[in-house]
Scaffold this motif. Structure first.
Motif, PDB file in Angstrom:
ATOM      1  N   ALA A  90      13.316  -3.064   9.200  1.00 17.41           N
ATOM      2  CA  ALA A  90      13.718  -3.959  10.293  1.00 17.41           C
ATOM      3  C   ALA A  90      14.259  -5.270   9.732  1.00 17.41           C
ATOM      4  CB  ALA A  90      12.535  -4.222  11.221  1.00 17.41           C
ATOM      5  N   TYR A 142       6.725  -9.870  19.663  1.00 15.57           N
ATOM      6  CA  TYR A 142       7.378  -9.103  20.721  1.00 15.57           C
ATOM      7  C   TYR A 142       8.843  -8.830  20.367  1.00 15.57           C
ATOM      8  CZ  TYR A 142       3.219 -10.640  23.214  1.00 15.57           C
ATOM      9  OH  TYR A 142       1.920 -10.890  23.578  1.00 15.57           O
ATOM     10  N   TYR A 143       9.239  -7.581  20.542  1.00 22.29           N
ATOM     11  CA  TYR A 143      10.607  -7.198  20.214  1.00 22.29           C
ATOM     12  C   TYR A 143      11.621  -7.886  21.123  1.00 22.29           C
ATOM     13  CZ  TYR A 143       9.065  -3.613  16.955  1.00 22.29           C
ATOM     14  OH  TYR A 143       8.519  -2.974  15.870  1.00 22.29           O
ATOM     15  N   ILE A 152      12.272 -11.171  19.505  1.00 21.00           N
ATOM     16  CA  ILE A 152      13.100 -10.952  18.309  1.00 21.00           C
ATOM     17  C   ILE A 152      14.555 -10.757  18.702  1.00 21.00           C
ATOM     18  CG2 ILE A 152      13.575  -9.349  16.405  1.00 21.00           C
ATOM     19  CD1 ILE A 152      10.565  -8.821  16.250  1.00 21.00           C
ATOM     20  N   ARG A 182      11.710 -11.501  12.178  1.00 23.34           N
ATOM     21  CA  ARG A 182      10.952 -10.247  12.256  1.00 23.34           C
ATOM     22  C   ARG A 182       9.467 -10.494  12.502  1.00 23.34           C
ATOM     23  NH1 ARG A 182       8.550  -6.405  13.140  1.00 23.34           N
ATOM     24  NH2 ARG A 182       8.464  -4.394  12.055  1.00 23.34           N
TER      25      ARG A 182
END
Length: 376
Positions: A18, A240-241, A244, A236
């Motif tokens: 990622a 929480y995505y 991001i 990263r």
């Protein structure tokens, strides 16, 4: 494309895929790197070689194949840009501090360093004999202003002037980078290498630049991938995505605004030396002509072709050269790149306070002044 792939591989190896993906996206759309990728310069090549060398270093020098690739890459990058010597220094510091107990591994590494030294000895001879061209043209005098200017250039590239609140943008980038340094440190050795790669060369350049300046944004571009990886780790690290993704979209939005300005003003980004030299040819008779900064004689002379005689000026020569002129004497000064050479604007202030301005013509990033020495 090769640099994008290598920064993905290196960041993935240092941390995770990622982080590697975010690093490759930031690198691919970085206004700073896009600008240099479109010029016929050595920077993309040396960056690829540096990332290639670091990647195989992280993979491990216990394998002969990895050590062979590092050796070849280091020889090539040393011939490509002399500042890559800082990367070789970083790699040696890393290997010595992380493998000092493994005598067999250190022996293999030392042999590889001697091989590198043998292959680059012709280039070292040229450097020692001082027969190289001016490698450090455009280097900045180190100050808080020049450092801030460099940081903005690294993050926003040639389109940084489109942003009014640059300080807020800088704070966001600094904040995310700091987060990238914070624990947990699951991969301590890898983070240690990244810190060495990013901070040791830049700090050494700053120290060396206390005398003669070797500091310039384009020269430290070799180490900027390390900053982008650190920045990517900071992004990263958020839990929480959705956050991001929001941060990434925000940074890319800043990039796109900068790139839009860059491509919209592409024709105006380079100094119009042809027009400036034509003006000098049409208006200068027998007066003296001075060029600031000193290394700006190259683009001037390209169009001048020896037609007009001139002298170069540096910050330290302003008073000594101009005060030697006779009373009532007229002269010309061509000022270019003062925002890098002297961001505080000393040449312009000096001319305005000590001499009589007769005429002034401004081009993009070039100022031509005809002045007269006051008569007592």
């Amino acid at each position: 494309m090769s640099c994008i792939f290598m920064i993905y591989k290196l960041a993935s190896k240092l941390f995770d895929k990622a982080t590697g993906l975010i690093s490759s996206i930031l690198f691919a759309l970085s206004p700073f790197h896009i600008y240099f990728a479109q010029e016929a310069r050595m920077y993309p090549m040396v960056i690829f070689l540096v990332l290639f060398s670091l990647y195989y270093l992280v993979k491990g020098i216990d394998k002969t194949k990895n050590l062979f690739f590092i050796t070849i890459a280091n020889v090539l990058m040393l011939y490509t840009h002399i500042f890559s010597a800082f990367v070789v220094l970083v790699e040696n510091l890393y290997v010595i501090t992380t493998s000092f107990k493994n005598k067999k591994l250190l022996k293999r590494w030392v042999i590889a360093q001697f091989i590198i030294l043998i292959f680059i000895s012709p280039w070292l001879y040229v450097i020692i004999q001082s027969r190289t061209p001016e490698v450090y043209q455009g280097a900045q005098k180190v100050s808080l202003i020049s450092l801030a200017y460099t940081f903005l250039e690294v993050n926003l590239g040639a389109g940084r002037s489109v942003f009014r609140n640059k300080a807020l943008i800088a704070i966001v980038f600094i904040f995310l980078s700091i987060i990238g340094l914070l624990p947990p440190w699951d991969k301590k050795r890898e983070l240690f290498l990244l810190i060495l790669y990013l901070f040791v060369p830049i700090l050494l350049l700053l120290f060396l630049s206390l005398g003669k300046s070797f500091f310039s944004a384009r020269y430290i571009s070799i180490f900027i991938p390390g900053y982008l990886i650190l920045l990517s780790r900071g992004i990263r690290r958020f839990k929480y995505y959705s956050l991001i993704l929001l941060l990434l979209i925000g940074i890319l939005g800043v990039y796109f605004l900068s790139l839009n300005y860059y491509y919209s003003n592409l024709a105006n980004l380079n100094r119009p030396w042809r027009e400036a030299v034509r003006y000098i040819h049409e208006n200068v008779a027998s007066e003296k002509v001075f060029i600031f900064a000193p290394y700006m004689w190259r683009p001037f002379e390209y169009y001048n072709r020896g037609k007009i005689n001139y002298e170069t000026l540096s910050i330290s020569q302003l008073e000594s050269k101009l005060f030697n002129l006779s009373q009532g004497e007229k002269f010309w000064v061509i000022i270019a790149n003062e925002e890098v050479e002297d961001p505080e604007g000393k040449p312009l202030r000096f001319l305005e306070s000590k001499f009589i301005l007769l005429r002034e013509v401004k081009y993009y990033r070039i100022v031509i002044k005809q002045c007269k020495v006051p008569e007592s």
